[in-house]
Structure formats: structure tokens, C-alpha cells
Design an enzyme around this catalytic site. Structure first.
Site, mmCIF file in Angstrom:
data_model
loop_
_atom_site.group_PDB
_atom_site.id
_atom_site.type_symbol
_atom_site.label_atom_id
_atom_site.label_comp_id
_atom_site.label_asym_id
_atom_site.label_seq_id
_atom_site.Cartn_x
_atom_site.Cartn_y
_atom_site.Cartn_z
ATOM 1 N N GLU A 141 86.151 70.523 75.313
ATOM 2 C CA GLU A 141 85.141 70.502 74.523
ATOM 3 C C GLU A 141 84.174 69.270 74.441
ATOM 4 O OE1 GLU A 141 87.264 73.173 70.891
ATOM 5 O OE2 GLU A 141 87.713 70.758 71.089
ATOM 6 N N CYS A 154 79.071 63.752 72.514
ATOM 7 C CA CYS A 154 80.522 63.382 72.714
ATOM 8 C C CYS A 154 81.117 63.877 73.941
ATOM 9 C CB CYS A 154 81.272 63.593 71.335
ATOM 10 S SG CYS A 154 83.068 62.968 71.663
ATOM 11 N N CYS A 161 94.895 64.797 77.565
ATOM 12 C CA CYS A 161 95.159 63.343 77.392
ATOM 13 C C CYS A 161 96.560 63.109 77.640
ATOM 14 C CB CYS A 161 94.236 62.902 76.232
ATOM 15 S SG CYS A 161 94.473 61.059 76.198
ATOM 16 N N CYS A 165 99.261 59.988 71.872
ATOM 17 C CA CYS A 165 99.016 59.200 70.665
ATOM 18 C C CYS A 165 99.068 60.207 69.489
ATOM 19 C CB CYS A 165 97.597 58.663 70.258
ATOM 20 S SG CYS A 165 96.980 57.335 71.527
ATOM 21 N N CYS A 168 96.367 62.104 67.489
ATOM 22 C CA CYS A 168 95.341 62.852 68.088
ATOM 23 C C CYS A 168 95.800 64.134 68.634
ATOM 24 C CB CYS A 168 94.905 61.993 69.124
ATOM 25 S SG CYS A 168 93.433 62.712 70.060
ATOM 26 N N CYS A 397 86.299 63.171 65.266
ATOM 27 C CA CYS A 397 87.287 62.408 66.238
ATOM 28 C C CYS A 397 88.651 62.798 66.146
ATOM 29 C CB CYS A 397 87.044 61.046 65.864
ATOM 30 S SG CYS A 397 85.446 60.100 66.213
#
Length: 413
Positions: A141, A154, A161, A165, A168, A397
């Protein structure tokens, strides 16, 4: 950098009076190693590579490739203009190329990389989230945002990823693979084409385009270092690329210290952002698993060294999470650690975490946010509470993730 005095460890004056919520996963299982530590995935899984594209090559390599395809060298410059200035890979629009061989030639230099699966727009029309399908079915995205006087994109640098974390959404998905430089660049080119078509509202001027890039989409940019730097070079190349200003490009990381040092040596003055989220190792070990490799002070030393090498002020990103990392004493500790490394080198951007009802992961209350910011500013640390854009389309975010609905839409397409 001159030797700095040691930083003392700050603890809450009365620990029993401070509510401390511990990080935990909700609705998913965090991958852990045999010793129970969160797993970190630095290497990209082996998958079929995307087709080599003009944006993956240097200017010299483009000329050689054009010659291999039986065309004279000057055709490389024509293709660069079509792609980087007119934002098109459509051979029908390239009327300066020989009609008989145009389609085959363009396919060899500008193979399709991103297929748009869906597009979500906020009610005001100033933020658009794209879902893209890559050649192998991986989904990523990007988010396009209009602000007064600038347009920010962005971008994603990885599909998924590997930094794991727990707060996230992207990190929960794990790492599918690294993106190629051209897949990164194509997000910008496609966004520019949309802007030129007037789909981000009324243009402020005829040549309006993306002015700012933030590597804060899917992925840890510094874990895909070579492709990241190739894409940055193409973005900033005034003659053979997009001709953007390096100062308008922000590279964010959770703290891969060796890669931060490499970035500082590149002599490309991009803005560097460190996603810190906690000033103490005890909490950051849980919030940011890579802290088990490189501790808070190591990451801050590398960030200060980046400023020394480039003269570019560093941004510290700090998601404010209710009763977890938003305590006043943590604001004081953060200010102390930053000031111990000098003045004028850093700016802090707290951002309220995107709230989830009933979850431990929810944004700090507004008075707490204000106090956190006040303490940093009072200590001489320039601090600005950051605006959150795109929450209603899951484009803010930490919200970028390919959902089951996205997967179904991609499969249907």
C-alpha cells in the site's frame, strides 16, 4: 562528535503511582525464536524477482539495454522523459518512437510492475490510499496526502515487514519480500499521473506533483538498503530521474544502527527519522524487538552521527500509547538523552497512536499528550505533535496491511 557526559538512568519517582501497561499482542501470535525472543527477519525470502525495469538501472545501463533491444542510444533519454516527466508507460502515448517496434521495445524497458487493486479516498478528498498487487501477487500500500503547499506520498519499501513490532499492523504480517527499486519508484510515478489527472483535487499549478516522500509505508527501509538507495538516487536525479529534492525525502527506521551509519556516508542529504517510541531499554525491548540488537543509546548515537555527517536535523518519531510510553518521566528521560548529545540536532514528532477500542494499544489522552510535548519543549527540544491523516481509510501510520478483504479483491482482479 565531542565526548558527552554519561546519561543517568531516569526512573519514575514513585513507581507505584505510575500506571504501566505492558505491551502484548492481541488477535495474533508474535513469532518467537527457541529462547522466546521476538524473531527478526532481515533477509528477504526467496521469491521470483520482478522484471528488470528502467528505474532499476543506472543511466549508463539504460543505454546499454536500449542497444541490446536494437535501438539507438538516444531512445533511452526519450523513455526517461516519458516515464519520469509524463508519468506514462503506455506505448500508445510515445509517438516519437517507431510505431512498428514501439510496443515490444517499451515492454522490454518498462514492464508493468504495479496493478492497482483498489483506491480509497477520504471524504475531503485530500488523502488517497492505494492497494497495489505486485507481479507475484504480493500486496503493498501507499498513501498520497495533500497539504497546503506540498503533496506527500508515503511509500512502501517491502511487502510486509520483518521487524515484528507488536503495535504495527504491517509488522504482524511478517516479511513477504523486499521490493525492487523500480517497484518503489513506480508508486511515485503512478501517484504523479493521478495528480496530473486532477484526481487529488484542483491542482495549485499545472506541473503539480509529489514534492515529499516518506519511507514510512510497509517495510523497514534500511533492511532493503540497496534497493532503497537506488530508488532515492532515481528520485533525486535531475537529468535521468524524477528530479526531486533530497531534502523532501524522509527515510525512517526502527534503529538498524550499521545501516544508519552507511546512510550517513552516502552524501545524499535526505531527512533521517528514528522511530524510537520509548527512551528506556526495558520498554523499548518489548515495543521494538530490534532493540535487542541495538539499544536506545546506540541508536541515538547513530542518529547524532547522521546529523554530524549531513547537517540535516534528525526527526525522532514517538507513537504516544496510553499508559504505556506516555509518562511524564519518559518525556524527561527522552529530553535528557537528546540534550546529552548536544543542541539543535533533533526534532521530536510525537503522534497519537491510532486507537483501537478496548485494546491496550490506544492513543494517549489529550492532556497527557500536551504534557509530554510541553516537557520536551521546556527542556529545549523542538517538539511538534504530528497530524494523523487517513485514519478513516486505514491509511495512517501503523495501519498499512493487506487484509483478508484486500486479498479477496486482488484475487478477483
Amino acid at each position: 562528535m565531542p565526548e558527552q557526559p554519561p546519561v543517568r538512568s531516569t526512573t519514575p519517582p514513585d513507581a507505584s503511582a505510575v500506571r504501566q501497561v505492558r505491551p502484548r499482542t492481541e488477535g495474533w501470535s508474535q513469532k518467537k525464536d527457541s529462547e522466546g525472543r521476538p524473531m527478526l527477519q532481515f533477509a528477504s525470502p526467496k521469491r521470483g524477482k520482478p522484471p528488470v525495469h528502467l528505474a532499476d538501472m543506472t543511466a549508463e545501463q539504460r543505454v546499454e539495454k536500449v542497444k541490446e533491444l536494437g535501438m539507438p542510444a538516444f531512445r533511452a533519454a526519450q523513455l526517461e522523459k516519458h516515464y519520469f516527466t509524463h508519468y506514462t508507460a503506455d506505448p500508445e502515448r510515445m509517438t516519437d518512437l517507431p510505431a512498428a517496434t514501439r510496443a515490444e521495445f517499451v515492454a522490454g524497458m518498462l514492464p508493468p510492475l504495479l496493478t492497482e487493486v483498489r483506491r480509497l479516498k477520504t471524504d475531503r478528498g485530500d488523502t488517497i490510499k492505494f492497494l497495489w498487487k505486485l507481479h507475484d501477487g504480493a500486496l503493498v500500500e501507499s498513501v498520497l496526502m495533500r497539504y497546503p503547499g506540498r503533496i506527500t506520498l508515503c511509500v512502501s519499501s517491502q511487502a510486509g515487514c520483518g521487524m515484528n513490532c507488536p503495535f504495527c499492523a504491517t509488522g504482524q504480517a511478517g516479511l513477504t519480500r523486499n521490493m525492487s527499486a523500480a517497484e518503489i519508484i513506480d508508486q511515485v510515478v503512478r501517484a504523479n499521473a493521478l495528480i496530473r489527472a486532477g484526481e487529488l483535487g484542483e491542482p495549485e499549478h499545472p506541473d503539480e506533483r509529489v514534492t515529499n516522500i516518506v519511507f514510512m509505508g510497509m517495510g523497514e527501509p534500511l533492511a532493503n538498503y540497496a534497493r532503497l538507495m537506488q530508488s532515492v538516487r532515481v528520485m533525486t536525479d535531475q537529468k535521468h530521474g524524477l528530479g526531486m529534492s533530497a531534502r523532501g525525502i524522509t527515510v525512517s527506521t526502527v534503529g538498524l544502527v550499521p545501516a544508519i551509519k552507511k546512510l550517513a556516508a552516502e552524501e545524499i542529504p535526505v531527512t533521517f527519522a528514528l522511530s524510537l517510541h520509548a527512551p528506556d531499554d526495558q520498554l523499548r525491548d518489548e515495543l521494538i524487538p530490534v532493540n535487542s540488537r541495538w539499544k536506545v543509546d546506540e541508536a541515538l548515537d547513530a542518529a547524532r552521527a547522521y546529523f554530524d555527517a549531513t547537517g540535516r536535523r534528525v526527526s525522532i518519531e514517538y507513537a504516544l500509547i496510553k499508559d504505556m510510553n506516555d509518562h511524564a518521566w519518559r518525556a524527561d528521560l527522552l529530553a535528557e538523552k537528546l540534550n546529552a548529545r548536544g543542541r539543535g540536532w533533533v526534532h521530536v514528532n510525537p503522534i497519537p497512536l491510532n486507537p483501537t477500542p478496548g485494546s491496550v494499544w490506544t492513543s494517549s489522552e489529550k492532556p497527557v499528550q500536551a504534557e509530554f510535548v510541553r516537557r520536551l519543549n521546556a527542556a529545549g527540544i523542538p517538539t511538534t505533535l504530528r497530524d494523523t491523516r487517513g485514519k478513516e481509510i486505514d491509511g495512517a501510520c501503523g495501519q498499512l496491511v493487506a487484509t483478508e478483504e484486500d486479498q479477496a479483491a486482488a484475487a478477483a482482479g
